[in-house]
Design an enzyme around this catalytic site. Structure first.
Site, PDB file in Angstrom:
ATOM      1  N   TYR A 140       0.864  -1.185   0.000  1.00 50.02           N
ATOM      2  CA  TYR A 140       0.000   0.000   0.000  1.00 50.02           C
ATOM      3  C   TYR A 140       0.899   1.233   0.000  1.00 50.02           C
ATOM      4  O   TYR A 140       1.766   1.373   0.879  1.00 50.02           O
ATOM      5  CB  TYR A 140      -0.879  -0.048   1.249  1.00 50.02           C
ATOM      6  CG  TYR A 140      -1.759   1.146   1.513  1.00 50.02           C
ATOM      7  CD1 TYR A 140      -3.048   1.209   0.990  1.00 50.02           C
ATOM      8  CD2 TYR A 140      -1.326   2.190   2.321  1.00 50.02           C
ATOM      9  CE1 TYR A 140      -3.882   2.296   1.273  1.00 50.02           C
ATOM     10  CE2 TYR A 140      -2.151   3.277   2.609  1.00 50.02           C
ATOM     11  CZ  TYR A 140      -3.428   3.317   2.076  1.00 50.02           C
ATOM     12  OH  TYR A 140      -4.242   4.377   2.353  1.00 50.02           O
ATOM     13  N   PRO A 165       7.899  11.252   1.011  1.00 45.88           N
ATOM     14  CA  PRO A 165       8.907  11.938   1.829  1.00 45.88           C
ATOM     15  C   PRO A 165       8.444  13.303   2.328  1.00 45.88           C
ATOM     16  O   PRO A 165       8.811  13.732   3.422  1.00 45.88           O
ATOM     17  CB  PRO A 165      10.103  12.060   0.873  1.00 45.88           C
ATOM     18  CG  PRO A 165       9.954  10.897  -0.058  1.00 45.88           C
ATOM     19  CD  PRO A 165       8.477  10.744  -0.265  1.00 45.88           C
ATOM     20  N   GLY A 197     -10.073   0.159   8.113  1.00 45.84           N
ATOM     21  CA  GLY A 197      -9.795  -1.228   8.478  1.00 45.84           C
ATOM     22  C   GLY A 197      -8.343  -1.456   8.830  1.00 45.84           C
ATOM     23  O   GLY A 197      -8.020  -2.229   9.744  1.00 45.84           O
ATOM     24  N   ARG A 236      10.480 -15.629  39.688  1.00 45.93           N
ATOM     25  CA  ARG A 236      11.619 -14.803  40.095  1.00 45.93           C
ATOM     26  C   ARG A 236      11.527 -14.482  41.585  1.00 45.93           C
ATOM     27  O   ARG A 236      10.526 -13.917  42.039  1.00 45.93           O
ATOM     28  CB  ARG A 236      11.647 -13.519  39.271  1.00 45.93           C
ATOM     29  CG  ARG A 236      12.665 -12.475  39.719  1.00 45.93           C
ATOM     30  CD  ARG A 236      14.087 -12.900  39.471  1.00 45.93           C
ATOM     31  NE  ARG A 236      15.010 -11.787  39.671  1.00 45.93           N
ATOM     32  CZ  ARG A 236      16.322 -11.914  39.681  1.00 45.93           C
ATOM     33  NH1 ARG A 236      16.882 -13.113  39.510  1.00 45.93           N
ATOM     34  NH2 ARG A 236      17.097 -10.860  39.849  1.00 45.93           N
ATOM     35  N   GLN A 261       9.930  -3.740  32.088  1.00 44.24           N
ATOM     36  CA  GLN A 261      10.392  -3.174  33.354  1.00 44.24           C
ATOM     37  C   GLN A 261      10.298  -4.199  34.478  1.00 44.24           C
ATOM     38  O   GLN A 261      11.193  -4.282  35.334  1.00 44.24           O
ATOM     39  CB  GLN A 261       9.564  -1.936  33.701  1.00 44.24           C
ATOM     40  CG  GLN A 261      10.024  -1.199  34.945  1.00 44.24           C
ATOM     41  CD  GLN A 261      11.328  -0.435  34.723  1.00 44.24           C
ATOM     42  OE1 GLN A 261      11.734  -0.211  33.584  1.00 44.24           O
ATOM     43  NE2 GLN A 261      11.990  -0.055  35.805  1.00 44.24           N
ATOM     44  N   GLU A 269      -0.238   4.066   9.707  1.00 43.32           N
ATOM     45  CA  GLU A 269      -1.681   4.101   9.432  1.00 43.32           C
ATOM     46  C   GLU A 269      -2.318   5.387   9.981  1.00 43.32           C
ATOM     47  O   GLU A 269      -3.484   5.427  10.341  1.00 43.32           O
ATOM     48  CB  GLU A 269      -2.405   2.874  10.026  1.00 43.32           C
ATOM     49  CG  GLU A 269      -1.766   1.536   9.721  1.00 43.32           C
ATOM     50  CD  GLU A 269      -1.898   1.123   8.266  1.00 43.32           C
ATOM     51  OE1 GLU A 269      -1.897   2.023   7.394  1.00 43.32           O
ATOM     52  OE2 GLU A 269      -2.000  -0.075   7.988  1.00 43.32           O
TER      53      GLU A 269
END
Length: 378
Positions: A122, A127, A239, A266, A335, A362
Protein backbone atom coordinates in the site's frame (compact mmCIF):
# COMPACT_ATOMS: atom_id res chain seq x y z
CA UNK A 1 -25.25 -6.41 23.94
CA UNK A 2 -23.27 -9.63 23.66
CA UNK A 3 -19.54 -9.60 24.33
CA UNK A 4 -18.96 -13.28 23.52
CA UNK A 5 -17.59 -14.62 20.24
CA UNK A 6 -19.94 -17.01 18.48
CA UNK A 7 -19.01 -20.60 17.66
CA UNK A 8 -17.70 -19.75 14.19
CA UNK A 9 -15.59 -16.89 15.51
CA UNK A 10 -14.12 -19.09 18.24
CA UNK A 11 -13.20 -21.70 15.63
CA UNK A 12 -11.48 -19.01 13.56
CA UNK A 13 -9.67 -17.79 16.68
CA UNK A 14 -8.52 -21.31 17.52
CA UNK A 15 -7.22 -21.85 13.98
CA UNK A 16 -5.29 -18.58 13.98
CA UNK A 17 -3.86 -19.31 17.43
CA UNK A 18 -2.72 -22.80 16.42
CA UNK A 19 -1.06 -21.44 13.27
CA UNK A 20 0.71 -18.69 15.20
CA UNK A 21 2.00 -21.08 17.85
CA UNK A 22 3.24 -23.61 15.30
CA UNK A 23 4.50 -21.46 12.43
CA UNK A 24 5.27 -17.97 13.77
CA UNK A 25 6.26 -17.99 17.44
CA UNK A 26 9.13 -20.52 17.15
CA UNK A 27 10.86 -18.40 14.50
CA UNK A 28 10.02 -14.84 15.59
CA UNK A 29 13.34 -14.07 17.31
CA UNK A 30 15.40 -15.45 14.41
CA UNK A 31 13.41 -13.55 11.77
CA UNK A 32 13.99 -10.35 13.72
CA UNK A 33 17.70 -11.04 14.17
CA UNK A 34 18.29 -12.06 10.55
CA UNK A 35 15.88 -9.49 9.06
CA UNK A 36 14.17 -12.37 7.28
CA UNK A 37 10.91 -11.84 5.37
CA UNK A 38 9.04 -15.15 5.83
CA UNK A 39 7.23 -15.30 2.49
CA UNK A 40 6.82 -19.10 2.51
CA UNK A 41 5.19 -19.00 5.93
CA UNK A 42 2.84 -16.24 4.77
CA UNK A 43 1.86 -18.47 1.86
CA UNK A 44 0.91 -21.09 4.45
CA UNK A 45 -1.22 -18.42 6.12
CA UNK A 46 -2.86 -17.80 2.76
CA UNK A 47 -3.82 -21.47 2.54
CA UNK A 48 -5.86 -20.88 5.69
CA UNK A 49 -7.55 -17.84 4.17
CA UNK A 50 -5.64 -15.29 6.22
CA UNK A 51 -4.49 -13.26 3.19
CA UNK A 52 -8.01 -12.52 1.96
CA UNK A 53 -9.91 -12.29 5.22
CA UNK A 54 -12.53 -9.72 4.21
CA UNK A 55 -12.07 -9.97 0.44
CA UNK A 56 -15.12 -11.28 -1.44
CA UNK A 57 -15.66 -14.96 -2.17
CA UNK A 58 -15.86 -14.52 -5.95
CA UNK A 59 -12.08 -14.55 -6.30
CA UNK A 60 -11.22 -16.78 -3.34
CA UNK A 61 -11.54 -14.52 -0.33
CA UNK A 62 -13.14 -15.54 2.95
CA UNK A 63 -15.65 -12.63 2.97
CA UNK A 64 -15.46 -12.40 6.76
CA UNK A 65 -16.17 -9.31 8.80
CA UNK A 66 -13.79 -6.95 10.54
CA UNK A 67 -14.54 -8.50 13.92
CA UNK A 68 -13.18 -11.81 12.62
CA UNK A 69 -10.19 -9.97 11.14
CA UNK A 70 -9.42 -8.38 14.51
CA UNK A 71 -9.58 -11.76 16.21
CA UNK A 72 -7.24 -13.28 13.61
CA UNK A 73 -4.67 -10.49 13.76
CA UNK A 74 -4.51 -10.54 17.54
CA UNK A 75 -3.71 -14.25 17.45
CA UNK A 76 -1.19 -13.99 14.60
CA UNK A 77 0.64 -11.10 16.24
CA UNK A 78 1.00 -13.03 19.47
CA UNK A 79 3.17 -15.32 17.35
CA UNK A 80 5.04 -12.55 15.53
CA UNK A 81 4.02 -8.89 15.43
CA UNK A 82 5.97 -7.87 12.32
CA UNK A 83 4.72 -10.74 10.16
CA UNK A 84 1.12 -10.32 11.29
CA UNK A 85 1.33 -6.59 10.59
CA UNK A 86 2.54 -7.22 7.04
CA UNK A 87 -0.28 -9.69 6.43
CA UNK A 88 -2.66 -6.96 7.60
CA UNK A 89 -1.23 -4.52 5.03
CA UNK A 90 -1.51 -7.16 2.30
CA UNK A 91 -5.16 -7.69 3.27
CA UNK A 92 -5.84 -3.96 3.07
CA UNK A 93 -4.35 -3.60 -0.41
CA UNK A 94 -6.09 -6.75 -1.66
CA UNK A 95 -9.43 -5.55 -0.30
CA UNK A 96 -9.03 -2.18 -2.03
CA UNK A 97 -8.55 -3.85 -5.43
CA UNK A 98 -11.47 -6.17 -4.79
CA UNK A 99 -13.73 -3.39 -3.49
CA UNK A 100 -12.97 -0.60 -5.95
CA UNK A 101 -11.37 -2.25 -9.00
CA UNK A 102 -13.11 -3.10 -12.26
CA UNK A 103 -14.18 -6.68 -12.94
CA UNK A 104 -11.13 -7.07 -15.19
CA UNK A 105 -8.74 -5.67 -12.57
CA UNK A 106 -10.22 -7.85 -9.86
CA UNK A 107 -9.97 -10.95 -12.02
CA UNK A 108 -6.36 -10.20 -12.91
CA UNK A 109 -5.04 -9.57 -9.41
CA UNK A 110 -7.28 -10.71 -6.57
CA UNK A 111 -7.02 -14.52 -6.94
CA UNK A 112 -3.22 -14.47 -6.86
CA UNK A 113 -3.19 -12.00 -3.95
CA UNK A 114 -5.62 -14.04 -1.88
CA UNK A 115 -3.40 -17.09 -2.44
CA UNK A 116 -0.24 -15.02 -1.76
CA UNK A 117 1.26 -16.07 -5.08
CA UNK A 118 1.61 -12.31 -5.37
CA UNK A 119 2.31 -9.92 -2.50
CA UNK A 120 0.73 -6.48 -2.27
CA UNK A 121 1.92 -3.17 -0.83
CA UNK A 122 0.00 0.00 0.00
CA UNK A 123 1.63 3.24 -1.16
CA UNK A 124 0.35 6.53 0.27
CA UNK A 125 3.05 8.21 2.37
CA UNK A 126 5.66 10.34 0.63
CA UNK A 127 8.91 11.94 1.83
CA UNK A 128 7.17 15.32 1.93
CA UNK A 129 3.63 14.30 2.89
CA UNK A 130 3.17 12.09 5.90
CA UNK A 131 0.36 13.24 8.17
CA UNK A 132 -0.83 15.63 5.44
CA UNK A 133 -1.53 12.75 3.08
CA UNK A 134 -3.81 14.78 0.79
CA UNK A 135 -0.78 16.92 -0.14
CA UNK A 136 0.89 14.03 -1.97
CA UNK A 137 2.93 15.00 -5.05
CA UNK A 138 3.38 11.78 -7.02
CA UNK A 139 1.73 12.51 -10.36
CA UNK A 140 -0.02 10.37 -12.96
CA UNK A 141 -0.47 12.15 -16.27
CA UNK A 142 -2.65 10.44 -18.85
CA UNK A 143 -1.04 9.73 -22.22
CA UNK A 144 -3.45 7.82 -24.44
CA UNK A 145 -4.24 4.48 -22.82
CA UNK A 146 -1.50 4.88 -20.21
CA UNK A 147 -0.69 6.96 -17.15
CA UNK A 148 2.86 8.25 -16.74
CA UNK A 149 3.84 8.25 -13.06
CA UNK A 150 6.55 10.40 -11.49
CA UNK A 151 7.37 10.77 -7.81
CA UNK A 152 8.17 8.60 -4.81
CA UNK A 153 6.59 6.89 -1.83
CA UNK A 154 8.32 6.46 1.54
CA UNK A 155 8.26 3.84 4.30
CA UNK A 156 6.59 1.24 2.09
CA UNK A 157 6.33 -2.22 3.62
CA UNK A 158 7.24 -4.92 1.11
CA UNK A 159 8.97 -2.49 -1.26
CA UNK A 160 11.27 -4.38 -3.59
CA UNK A 161 9.69 -7.75 -2.78
CA UNK A 162 5.99 -7.16 -3.46
CA UNK A 163 4.53 -7.90 -6.87
CA UNK A 164 1.64 -5.40 -6.71
CA UNK A 165 1.62 -1.77 -5.48
CA UNK A 166 -1.63 0.08 -4.79
CA UNK A 167 -0.45 3.66 -5.32
CA UNK A 168 -2.19 6.94 -4.56
CA UNK A 169 -1.29 9.51 -7.21
CA UNK A 170 -2.28 13.01 -8.23
CA UNK A 171 -4.29 13.08 -11.46
CA UNK A 172 -6.02 16.43 -10.82
CA UNK A 173 -5.72 19.61 -8.83
CA UNK A 174 -4.59 20.22 -5.28
CA UNK A 175 -6.14 18.48 -2.30
CA UNK A 176 -7.95 15.21 -1.78
CA UNK A 177 -10.21 15.53 -4.83
CA UNK A 178 -7.23 15.45 -7.16
CA UNK A 179 -6.03 12.06 -5.92
CA UNK A 180 -6.58 8.75 -7.72
CA UNK A 181 -5.53 5.17 -6.96
CA UNK A 182 -3.76 2.94 -9.44
CA UNK A 183 -2.25 -0.55 -9.41
CA UNK A 184 1.40 -0.81 -10.47
CA UNK A 185 3.00 -4.19 -11.13
CA UNK A 186 6.58 -5.07 -10.23
CA UNK A 187 8.81 -5.07 -13.28
CA UNK A 188 7.11 -2.07 -14.87
CA UNK A 189 9.79 0.13 -16.54
CA UNK A 190 10.39 3.25 -14.47
CA UNK A 191 9.54 1.54 -11.17
CA UNK A 192 12.52 1.24 -8.80
CA UNK A 193 13.26 0.99 -5.08
CA UNK A 194 15.58 2.60 -2.58
CA UNK A 195 17.88 0.82 -0.18
CA UNK A 196 16.26 -1.15 2.62
CA UNK A 197 15.67 1.04 5.65
CA UNK A 198 17.48 0.21 8.89
CA UNK A 199 14.70 0.16 11.45
CA UNK A 200 14.19 -0.04 15.20
CA UNK A 201 11.61 -2.80 14.78
CA UNK A 202 9.51 -4.64 12.22
CA UNK A 203 12.73 -6.26 11.03
CA UNK A 204 10.88 -9.31 9.67
CA UNK A 205 9.55 -7.26 6.76
CA UNK A 206 11.34 -5.06 4.20
CA UNK A 207 10.77 -1.30 4.06
CA UNK A 208 12.04 1.08 1.37
CA UNK A 209 11.24 4.02 -0.88
CA UNK A 210 9.25 3.26 -4.06
CA UNK A 211 10.35 5.47 -6.96
CA UNK A 212 8.50 6.27 -10.19
CA UNK A 213 10.41 7.78 -13.10
CA UNK A 214 8.25 8.07 -16.23
CA UNK A 215 6.64 4.83 -15.13
CA UNK A 216 3.95 3.88 -17.66
CA UNK A 217 0.91 2.05 -16.31
CA UNK A 218 -2.22 1.05 -18.28
CA UNK A 219 -5.30 3.21 -17.68
CA UNK A 220 -7.10 -0.09 -17.06
CA UNK A 221 -5.15 -0.34 -13.78
CA UNK A 222 -7.00 2.65 -12.31
CA UNK A 223 -9.09 1.79 -9.26
CA UNK A 224 -12.62 3.08 -9.73
CA UNK A 225 -12.83 6.69 -10.85
CA UNK A 226 -10.30 9.47 -11.21
CA UNK A 227 -10.40 11.77 -8.21
CA UNK A 228 -11.82 9.13 -5.85
CA UNK A 229 -8.49 7.67 -4.77
CA UNK A 230 -8.21 9.53 -1.49
CA UNK A 231 -11.61 8.29 -0.43
CA UNK A 232 -10.56 4.74 -1.34
CA UNK A 233 -7.32 5.17 0.61
CA UNK A 234 -9.17 6.37 3.70
CA UNK A 235 -11.68 3.50 3.47
CA UNK A 236 -8.75 1.12 3.40
CA UNK A 237 -7.22 2.87 6.39
CA UNK A 238 -10.32 2.52 8.56
CA UNK A 239 -9.80 -1.23 8.48
CA UNK A 240 -6.01 -0.94 8.39
CA UNK A 241 -6.03 1.03 11.63
CA UNK A 242 -8.09 -1.67 13.32
CA UNK A 243 -5.73 -4.34 11.98
CA UNK A 244 -2.69 -2.59 13.42
CA UNK A 245 -4.52 -2.05 16.71
CA UNK A 246 -5.32 -5.78 16.80
CA UNK A 247 -1.66 -6.56 16.11
CA UNK A 248 -0.81 -4.43 19.14
CA UNK A 249 -3.20 -6.54 21.22
CA UNK A 250 -1.38 -9.75 20.37
CA UNK A 251 2.04 -8.36 21.15
CA UNK A 252 0.86 -6.86 24.44
CA UNK A 253 -0.86 -10.09 25.40
CA UNK A 254 2.34 -12.06 24.93
CA UNK A 255 4.22 -9.44 26.96
CA UNK A 256 1.71 -9.67 29.80
CA UNK A 257 1.74 -13.47 29.81
CA UNK A 258 5.54 -13.46 29.82
CA UNK A 259 5.57 -11.05 32.76
CA UNK A 260 3.06 -13.15 34.71
CA UNK A 261 5.24 -16.23 34.30
CA UNK A 262 8.37 -14.32 35.29
CA UNK A 263 7.07 -12.75 38.48
CA UNK A 264 5.70 -16.11 39.60
CA UNK A 265 9.18 -17.67 39.54
CA UNK A 266 11.62 -14.80 40.09
CA UNK A 267 12.53 -14.60 43.79
CA UNK A 268 13.81 -11.59 45.71
CA UNK A 269 13.91 -11.10 49.46
CA UNK A 270 13.07 -14.77 49.94
CA UNK A 271 9.85 -15.03 47.94
CA UNK A 272 8.48 -14.73 44.38
CA UNK A 273 8.21 -11.08 43.39
CA UNK A 274 4.66 -11.77 42.22
CA UNK A 275 3.64 -11.93 45.88
CA UNK A 276 4.45 -8.25 46.36
CA UNK A 277 1.26 -6.23 46.17
CA UNK A 278 2.88 -3.39 44.24
CA UNK A 279 3.65 -5.76 41.36
CA UNK A 280 0.22 -7.37 41.58
CA UNK A 281 -1.36 -3.93 41.15
CA UNK A 282 0.81 -3.27 38.08
CA UNK A 283 -0.22 -6.57 36.50
CA UNK A 284 -3.86 -5.79 37.28
CA UNK A 285 -3.58 -2.44 35.51
CA UNK A 286 -1.89 -4.05 32.50
CA UNK A 287 -4.64 -6.66 32.22
CA UNK A 288 -7.35 -4.02 32.56
CA UNK A 289 -5.81 -1.79 29.90
CA UNK A 290 -5.42 -4.74 27.53
CA UNK A 291 -9.07 -5.71 27.92
CA UNK A 292 -10.22 -2.10 27.43
CA UNK A 293 -8.12 -1.85 24.26
CA UNK A 294 -9.57 -5.09 22.92
CA UNK A 295 -13.12 -3.87 23.51
CA UNK A 296 -12.37 -0.64 21.64
CA UNK A 297 -10.95 -2.58 18.70
CA UNK A 298 -14.00 -4.85 18.54
CA UNK A 299 -16.25 -1.77 18.80
CA UNK A 300 -14.52 -0.24 15.79
CA UNK A 301 -14.74 -3.51 13.88
CA UNK A 302 -18.46 -3.68 14.62
CA UNK A 303 -18.84 -0.13 13.30
CA UNK A 304 -17.31 -1.09 9.95
CA UNK A 305 -19.29 -4.31 9.71
CA UNK A 306 -22.56 -2.44 10.32
CA UNK A 307 -21.51 0.57 8.18
CA UNK A 308 -22.08 2.83 11.17
CA UNK A 309 -22.03 6.53 10.18
CA UNK A 310 -19.33 7.21 12.79
CA UNK A 311 -17.14 4.25 11.84
CA UNK A 312 -14.12 6.43 10.97
CA UNK A 313 -14.24 8.03 14.43
CA UNK A 314 -14.56 4.68 16.19
CA UNK A 315 -11.65 3.22 14.20
CA UNK A 316 -9.49 6.24 15.02
CA UNK A 317 -10.39 5.93 18.71
CA UNK A 318 -9.57 2.23 18.72
CA UNK A 319 -6.26 2.74 16.95
CA UNK A 320 -5.20 5.58 19.26
CA UNK A 321 -6.14 3.85 22.49
CA UNK A 322 -4.99 0.33 21.62
CA UNK A 323 -1.59 1.21 20.18
CA UNK A 324 -0.75 3.57 23.04
CA UNK A 325 -2.00 1.20 25.75
CA UNK A 326 -0.39 -1.91 24.29
CA UNK A 327 2.99 -0.24 23.90
CA UNK A 328 2.83 0.80 27.55
CA UNK A 329 1.88 -2.75 28.58
CA UNK A 330 4.88 -4.15 26.72
CA UNK A 331 7.19 -1.52 28.21
CA UNK A 332 5.86 -2.26 31.70
CA UNK A 333 6.39 -6.00 31.15
CA UNK A 334 10.00 -5.28 30.21
CA UNK A 335 10.39 -3.17 33.35
CA UNK A 336 9.07 -5.99 35.53
CA UNK A 337 11.85 -8.22 34.16
CA UNK A 338 14.51 -5.77 35.27
CA UNK A 339 17.78 -6.21 33.40
CA UNK A 340 16.61 -9.49 31.91
CA UNK A 341 13.90 -7.68 29.98
CA UNK A 342 16.58 -5.77 28.11
CA UNK A 343 18.16 -8.99 26.86
CA UNK A 344 17.20 -10.81 23.67
CA UNK A 345 16.85 -14.01 25.67
CA UNK A 346 13.34 -12.77 26.39
CA UNK A 347 10.81 -11.51 23.81
CA UNK A 348 10.07 -8.23 25.62
CA UNK A 349 12.62 -5.98 23.94
CA UNK A 350 11.50 -7.21 20.51
CA UNK A 351 7.83 -6.66 21.31
CA UNK A 352 8.58 -3.13 22.55
CA UNK A 353 10.50 -2.34 19.35
CA UNK A 354 7.81 -3.81 17.09
CA UNK A 355 4.86 -2.15 18.83
CA UNK A 356 6.44 1.30 18.93
CA UNK A 357 5.82 1.96 15.23
CA UNK A 358 2.11 1.16 15.55
CA UNK A 359 1.66 4.57 17.17
CA UNK A 360 3.02 6.17 13.99
CA UNK A 361 1.81 4.23 10.95
CA UNK A 362 -1.68 4.10 9.43
CA UNK A 363 -1.92 7.71 10.63
CA UNK A 364 -0.05 8.90 13.70
CA UNK A 365 -1.90 8.90 16.99
CA UNK A 366 -1.82 12.68 16.85
CA UNK A 367 -3.75 12.50 13.58
CA UNK A 368 -6.17 10.04 15.21
CA UNK A 369 -6.95 12.79 17.72
CA UNK A 370 -7.52 15.25 14.86
CA UNK A 371 -9.97 12.82 13.23
CA UNK A 372 -11.82 12.24 16.50
CA UNK A 373 -12.04 15.93 17.33
CA UNK A 374 -13.21 16.79 13.81
CA UNK A 375 -16.01 14.22 14.04
CA UNK A 376 -17.00 15.58 17.46
CA UNK A 377 -17.34 19.15 16.18
CA UNK A 378 -19.27 18.54 12.97
Amino acid sequence: MDFALNDDQRAIQDAARAFAEAELAPHSARWDEDKHFPVEVMKQAAEMGFCGIYTGEEHGGMALGRVEAAVIFEELSRGDVATAAFISIHNMATWMIDRFGSDDLRGRFVPSLVGMEKIASYCLTEPGSGSDAAALRTTAVRDGDQYVLNGSKAFISGAGTSHVYVVMVRTGGEGAKGVSAIVVEAGTPGLSFGAQEKKMGWNAQPTAIVQFDDCRVPVANLLGEEGAGFRYAMAGLDGGRLNIAACSLGGARLALETAQEYVATRKQFGRPIGEFQALQFRLADMATDLEAARLMVLRGAWAIDTDHPEKTKWCAMAKRLATDACFQIADEALQLHGGYGYLKDYPLERIVRDLRVHRILEGTNEIMRVIIAREMTK
